[in-house]
Design a protein around this motif. Sequence first.
Motif, short mmCIF file in Angstrom:
data_model
loop_
_atom_site.label_atom_id
_atom_site.label_comp_id
_atom_site.label_asym_id
_atom_site.label_seq_id
_atom_site.Cartn_x
_atom_site.Cartn_y
_atom_site.Cartn_z
N LEU A 330 -32.34 -81.11 33.70
CA LEU A 330 -32.59 -82.26 32.85
C LEU A 330 -33.53 -81.84 31.72
CD1 LEU A 330 -33.09 -85.85 34.12
CD2 LEU A 330 -34.35 -85.03 32.14
N PHE A 331 -33.12 -82.11 30.48
CA PHE A 331 -33.87 -81.74 29.29
C PHE A 331 -34.45 -83.00 28.68
CE2 PHE A 331 -30.74 -78.63 30.26
CZ PHE A 331 -31.34 -77.40 29.99
N VAL A 332 -35.78 -83.13 28.71
CA VAL A 332 -36.46 -84.37 28.38
C VAL A 332 -36.98 -84.33 26.95
CG1 VAL A 332 -38.36 -85.91 28.97
CG2 VAL A 332 -37.11 -84.72 30.78
N GLY A 333 -36.45 -85.21 26.08
CA GLY A 333 -36.94 -85.34 24.73
C GLY A 333 -36.18 -84.52 23.72
N GLY A 334 -36.33 -84.87 22.46
CA GLY A 334 -35.59 -84.22 21.39
C GLY A 334 -35.91 -82.76 21.18
N PHE A 335 -37.11 -82.34 21.56
CA PHE A 335 -37.50 -80.95 21.39
C PHE A 335 -37.19 -80.09 22.61
CE2 PHE A 335 -39.95 -82.84 17.95
CZ PHE A 335 -39.76 -81.90 16.94
N SER A 336 -36.34 -80.60 23.49
CA SER A 336 -35.92 -79.85 24.68
C SER A 336 -34.40 -79.67 24.67
CB SER A 336 -36.35 -80.58 25.96
OG SER A 336 -37.72 -80.85 25.97
N PRO A 337 -33.86 -78.99 23.65
CA PRO A 337 -32.40 -78.83 23.60
C PRO A 337 -31.89 -77.96 24.74
CG PRO A 337 -33.44 -77.40 21.98
CD PRO A 337 -34.53 -78.28 22.54
N GLU A 338 -30.68 -78.25 25.17
CA GLU A 338 -30.08 -77.48 26.27
C GLU A 338 -30.00 -76.00 25.94
OE1 GLU A 338 -27.15 -75.22 28.18
OE2 GLU A 338 -26.74 -76.11 26.20
N ALA A 339 -29.87 -75.65 24.66
CA ALA A 339 -29.76 -74.25 24.28
C ALA A 339 -30.99 -73.45 24.71
CB ALA A 339 -29.56 -74.13 22.77
N LEU A 340 -32.17 -74.07 24.73
CA LEU A 340 -33.35 -73.36 25.22
C LEU A 340 -33.20 -73.01 26.70
CD1 LEU A 340 -36.48 -75.08 23.60
CD2 LEU A 340 -35.33 -72.97 22.94
N GLY A 341 -32.59 -73.92 27.45
CA GLY A 341 -32.36 -73.65 28.86
C GLY A 341 -31.42 -72.50 29.09
N ASP A 342 -30.51 -72.27 28.15
CA ASP A 342 -29.58 -71.15 28.27
C ASP A 342 -30.29 -69.81 28.16
OD1 ASP A 342 -27.31 -72.62 28.69
OD2 ASP A 342 -26.65 -72.59 26.61
N TYR A 343 -31.43 -69.79 27.47
CA TYR A 343 -32.01 -68.50 27.12
C TYR A 343 -33.45 -68.26 27.58
CZ TYR A 343 -27.97 -68.49 24.02
OH TYR A 343 -26.71 -68.55 23.54
N SER A 344 -34.34 -69.21 27.34
CA SER A 344 -35.75 -68.82 27.42
C SER A 344 -36.67 -69.77 28.15
CB SER A 344 -36.30 -68.61 26.00
OG SER A 344 -36.24 -69.82 25.25
N ALA A 345 -36.21 -70.95 28.57
CA ALA A 345 -37.13 -71.93 29.15
C ALA A 345 -37.73 -71.46 30.48
CB ALA A 345 -36.43 -73.28 29.33
N GLY A 346 -36.89 -70.84 31.33
CA GLY A 346 -37.38 -70.36 32.62
C GLY A 346 -36.46 -70.61 33.79
N PRO A 347 -36.02 -71.86 34.04
CA PRO A 347 -35.04 -72.10 35.10
C PRO A 347 -33.73 -71.38 34.80
CG PRO A 347 -36.12 -74.14 34.48
CD PRO A 347 -36.54 -73.12 33.47
N SER A 348 -33.01 -70.97 35.82
CA SER A 348 -31.76 -70.25 35.62
C SER A 348 -30.72 -71.15 34.96
CB SER A 348 -31.20 -69.73 36.94
OG SER A 348 -29.96 -69.09 36.74
N HIS A 349 -29.90 -70.56 34.09
CA HIS A 349 -28.82 -71.34 33.50
C HIS A 349 -27.56 -71.34 34.36
CE1 HIS A 349 -27.21 -67.63 30.98
NE2 HIS A 349 -26.72 -67.64 32.20
N VAL A 350 -27.61 -70.75 35.54
CA VAL A 350 -26.50 -70.83 36.49
C VAL A 350 -26.69 -72.12 37.28
CG1 VAL A 350 -25.31 -69.74 38.43
CG2 VAL A 350 -26.31 -68.33 36.61
N LEU A 351 -25.90 -73.14 36.93
CA LEU A 351 -26.11 -74.50 37.42
C LEU A 351 -24.81 -75.08 37.98
CD1 LEU A 351 -28.13 -75.72 34.30
CD2 LEU A 351 -29.08 -75.31 36.58
#
Length: 415
Positions: A330-351
């Motif tokens: 879950l990406f909360v707010g406008g400054f949390s685009p899913e693309a960050l989750g694909d690369y650098s946020a920390g949680p795995s993008h294997v979902l």
Amino acid sequence: MLTAKEFNEKFNDRNRFDWTKVNDVLGIIKSVQTEGDAALDRFTKQFDGPDAEVREVPAGELKSAFDALEPGLKAALTQAKKNIEAYQRKIKWPEPEADGLHPVLHPIRRTGIYVPGGKASYPSTVLMTAVPARVAGVEEITVVTPPPVNPSTLAACYMCGVDHVYTVGGAQAIAALAYGTDMIRRVDKIVGPGNQFVALAKKLVYGDVGIDSIAGPSELAVVVDSTANAEWAAYDLLAQAEHDEMARTFLVSEDREKLEEVSRLASALAEEAPRADIIKESLRTNHYAVLCENRDEIIQVLDRIAPEHLSVQTADAETYARDVRNAGALFVGGFSPEALGDYSAGPSHVLPTSGNARFQSGLSVNDFLKTNAVIRVTEESYPALASAALPIAKSEQLHAHAASIEVRLGKRGNE
């Protein structure tokens, strides 16, 4: 645009496998089991081209790929790796305190990672799978990826300390990891995304080897209200749609004007996008705009979808993290685009995809750990446990079970 009721009637959330491919995939698996490396070579030439070669990439070649990285990409991959490591260490199960009854944690010994490749490059998938495995303490990590292998993927393997990298993909790679060949050692668990052949192969070998999940097409649901930036939301939809034509996107709101604004922008931006053909086909065949009456109905729709990715761009976005039960991330707010989750946020993008978030979480360090239950009973505590077990054993007419319990109570010799 659909109402929530119309959406629920139309939406098919079942895993969309092409089941006609099952026999083909099973044939590949059986051939690898019986013919080993010869089958790998044959299928690789068939699917990846007559010049494609199955080989282990030497360690020196991995290092050379890392050394040759463009400095900006090297810095980005290095920072992403640090972020992933920090998150995975944070969520790793702690070693429980040892007492009479407690689990002991052990990392899986050998893990195989499937990294999609060929025409594409996914160094991020290496990071999102190998880093959690390393944090867990996996002893041996093997990566399989179709030829030709992009140097950035090899560089990521070097960064993560991958032990073996093989240029083989498809169902044949999954079979090799599951059953072993002369070249590729059998592993204990297979993780990583892939196409339908890969997903079906993982489904068929499960039980002989562990797997992370059965991946379907990638998904993103975006929730917007009157406060959302329509351009940001539109680009988020395009970012998901450009994966492939089967990628699914959902735009959900109780604000009709915002739904229409974001939809118009997404259509206009798709015309000029570098991957326009893919994006336009994905939006045409696998996009849903859903108008809900209120927030409760939005939550119901989201839990019905159980999306792989959920982006909430509303004034009350924080509350969705508490109320939505089914979402891979879950990406909360406008400054949390899913693309960050694909690369650098920390949680795995294997979902989890295809509604599997109803019962499954995303890949993490804990998927590479297993527990052994330790049962240590003292003479003093034995009678209480025995009194709870003995009547059950007798009711099931498992007489040796009952005798095993009774003999320790000193009853057998007195009967």
